[in-house]
Scaffold this active site. Structure first.
Site, PDB file in Angstrom:
ATOM      1  N   ASP B  88       0.791  -1.076   0.568  1.00  0.00           N
ATOM      2  CA  ASP B  88      -0.015  -0.479   0.038  1.00  0.00           C
ATOM      3  C   ASP B  88       0.956   1.120  -0.215  1.00  0.00           C
ATOM      4  OD1 ASP B  88       0.815  -0.549   2.400  1.00  0.00           O
ATOM      5  OD2 ASP B  88      -1.501   1.018   3.417  1.00  0.00           O
ATOM      6  N   GLU B 152       0.364  -0.679   5.258  1.00  0.00           N
ATOM      7  CA  GLU B 152       1.344   0.268   6.786  1.00  0.00           C
ATOM      8  C   GLU B 152       1.233   1.051   7.156  1.00  0.00           C
ATOM      9  OE1 GLU B 152       4.862   1.295   8.201  1.00  0.00           O
ATOM     10  OE2 GLU B 152       4.104   1.839   5.856  1.00  0.00           O
TER      11      GLU B 152
END
Lengths: 453, 453
Positions: B88, B152
């Site tokens: 991400d 994250e």
């Protein structure tokens, strides 16, 4: 005046339909995309004035949005009333808070809901329809001029020049304006004071780009933290403004004047309840009405910086910006105050940021005497239609151009406002009760009558 | 290792093309509209791991975005390296500051420009390609597992549960992570400390709707002014944080430790020049490196309220909101700090506003010892390819999950970061030099070699 009442009764729906046509034009002056709408609104006003019975009406260009001018001269030896209003409106965001589309007027609970329903399409339109009623019923006692501008909500930047360029054309004995409010539907009032305004934008720049708040945080000044500190320091714990010299020219009222003001009806509990606050907050030593009526303010109207989207993005932003407005009271000069603000704000900027101050607009305050023929005529007009003598009040709002009229044209203004606090002007779900709209059309001809007696 | 260099040389362009394929998927975890992109990115990683030579790879669902898991077990008696990374990325606004579209990677001046080019698509991808190189050249000395998550940047809310649910599967001797930086291309360094993070959103509500700043200004609390004062009061004139108890558990370094830290190369003038600031700004009594390395912070990451459009709209807004992040140092517990913040922030709220505090995310800090076999292997790997022994540094950034790994899985992590400060991660024009990308792929196999010797 019987004829006037009959005329109003039989034309009520048409008056409303015509107002709706004006409201449907999204004439937002502060957003440049709406330029074409400004012209449409001006055109609409020109036709309205002509159809209402004026001898002539025209759209006069300025460096910004044009001014609509119209007149009916019945006899040059009679008095002349100059009607001032504006066809521009405020932006509508946040749009999602509107219950009906802002430019699709809707009647709910006896109120017109739309941007401009009160400020100032609804209120200015009452003058056109009162004028039409007097012309149609043969009761117009004097000359009438209309000056409807398109930049009031952005501080009328071109109207002063327009006035000095057209002094002869605008010659009048009194300026009549409906762009203010009254205390309540059963407590009429006339605004006799307006606050001035200084409006600036401040931009604080830290690093030249957004930084990772982990890698740099703690070692590099964060412009939002700094801007917060700078804004916080502009007022002290008593809500006094700390800019040196800010209060120097503020007109202090006598104990007697303050006692007189305190007689105006005011219910603190209702006031708090209406806007759902637990406590009011303002300058120590003054009442709520004094805080808005006779004292200057410093309000942040907008602030933004960094990440404002969904979720938890960490960033040490490069910039933070705020829009700051100061409402000013008589004898404070907006240019001087803007300068004091700018000097002070640059002075308090710490060495680890760059600060830019931009003066966006400003205007002077205004005070109207109550012992003039015009004020007395307005007072009698309200008394006739409301059955109660109106209260003279000082409003916290600003119509900077009113003091300009006095300075440039040498003409005083009478602020015959019919708006209510609950009209939510400048806010989502702006509205204007039908009662006030029609009461205005009914009251205005009495002003003409008493003023010309 | 000659074979590895040859393999890298002859596959350089393909490695880059494959990375670009991953970068083109706009997998922004904090914006829910990008949900489908998260699955695409996970799929892309699964295929990458399989094609690179893993025995198996799968996409394992969580309550949020799935985790990609893959493994190659060459001999259960040999050590196992668990590679952690994330697919991400951060949001891209303000979009207008990007010189090329954030999800259309472009090479300029030897750097890949794109969101995720460094953090963490570029860096994590080096591990896949280093793995492929070792498998293809028959030089892989141990077992390898991959765990690539998709949350994250929003604080890995589901990875702790994933770890406890899959303890057996994730069993390893060391976790290898490239999601940090190094001092410069000619000064390699290894991150041995990370700050923790507490991230909250605060909302201050004054009146229940936007008010006219003239009619109400001065008498009703302005939530932006109030929020500014509240934020301002969170730090004092020495840039100490004023929240009671905030520093209670902060690990204070000895004079000796601080002297050791001060040996890391640092040029204040270059630091200031790179981000165009006249002065640094931080906690009194600490150097710039200490301020980011060993001291906690309080940064406003975002603020908004009122009118933020073009021009001069006057308004007394109903609400003002800010996102506030605190970077924490070892022994500060993020949950405790979030609680202290919330208690304090509610306590300092004046009676004329309502305040809401929302805890958005948090994570603990981390410290890695330098006397372990894993650290020494990493150090030797850098020394081999850069010709210089890397400097152990404490980063100001946060990867909260690293301390979770230790707590839940009982495994230490080695932070082999190849990013540069100039990579502008989390900012517009994020980039990653080709030099670093290829140097990473070259260096990683040496870690495996020395770690398994």
């Amino acid at each position: 005046m019987e004829k006037l009442n009959t005329y109003l009764e039989s034309n009520k729906q048409r008056f409303l339909d015509e107002l709706f046509g004006l409201i449907r034009i999204p004439s937002i002056s502060s957003i440049s995309d709406h330029k074409p709408d400004m012209l449409k609104a001006a055109e609409y006003w020109k036709n309205t004035i002509l159809k209402s019975g004026a001898d002539k009406a025209e759209i006069i260009p300025t460096a910004g949005n044009p001014v609509v001018y119209g007149e009916k001269i019945i006899d040059p030896s009679k008095p002349t009333v100059l009607v001032y209003g504006h066809y521009d409106v405020m932006p509508v965001d946040p749009l999602d808070l509107w219950k009906s589309p802002p430019f699709e007027p809707e009647i709910r609970d006896g109120k017109i809901y739309a941007r401009g329903a009160d400020d100032d399409k609804g209120q200015a339109f009452m003058h056109a329809k009162a004028f039409e009623s007097m012309v149609s019923t043969g009761t117009l006692p004097c000359n009438v001029k209309f000056m409807i501008e398109g930049e009031e909500e952005i501080g009328s930047p071109n109207l002063e020049k327009f006035c000095s360029d057209h002094k002869e054309m605008l010659k009048a004995d009194i300026i009549l304006v409906s762009d203010t409010g009254m205390i309540a539907q059963d407590i009429p009032s006339i605004t006799v004071g307006l606050r001035g305004l200084a409006y600036l934008e401040v931009e604080v720049t830290g690093p030249n780009r957004d930084l990772h708040s982990g890698l740099f945080g703690g070692a590099v000044a964060n412009p939002i933290n700094i801007l917060s500190k700078m804004i916080a320091s502009l007022t002290d714990e008593n809500h006094h403004i700390t800019i040196p010299g800010f209060y120097d020219k503020v007109l202090e009222l006598t104990a007697e004047e303050r006692a007189e003001m305190a007689k105006a009806p005011f219910n603190l509990e209702e006031y708090k309840k209406a806007i759902d606050i637990a406590e009011v907050c303002g300058e120590k030593g003054y009442s709520t009405m004094e805080r808005t009526g006779i004292r200057p303010t410093l309000d942040v109207c907008g602030i933004w910086g960094g990440y404002t989207g969904e979720g938890a993005k960490t960033v040490l932003p490069s910039k933070a910006t705020a829009k700051i407005s100061m409402r000013l009271v008589p004898h404070q000069d907006h240019e001087e105050i803007s300068k004091l603000f700018e000097e002070h704000f640059l002075k308090i900027a710490p060495p680890y940021v760059k600060v830019k101050v931009t003066n966006l607009h400003g205007g002077q305050g205004y005070v109207s005497p109550t012992d003039t023929k015009a004020y007395q005529a307005a007072s009698k007009a309200y008394e006739t239609t409301f059955g109660k003598k109106p209260v003279p009040v000082r409003s916290g709002g600003s119509i900077p151009i009113i003091s300009t009229f006095e300075r440039v044209l040498g003409i005083k203004s009478i602020l015959m406002g019919f708006g209510l606090e609950s009209d939510a002007i400048h806010s989502p779900n702006e509205n204007y009760p039908l009662f006030n709209f029609y009461k205005g059309i009914e009251t205005i001809p009495y002003f003409y009558k008493y003023y010309c007696e």
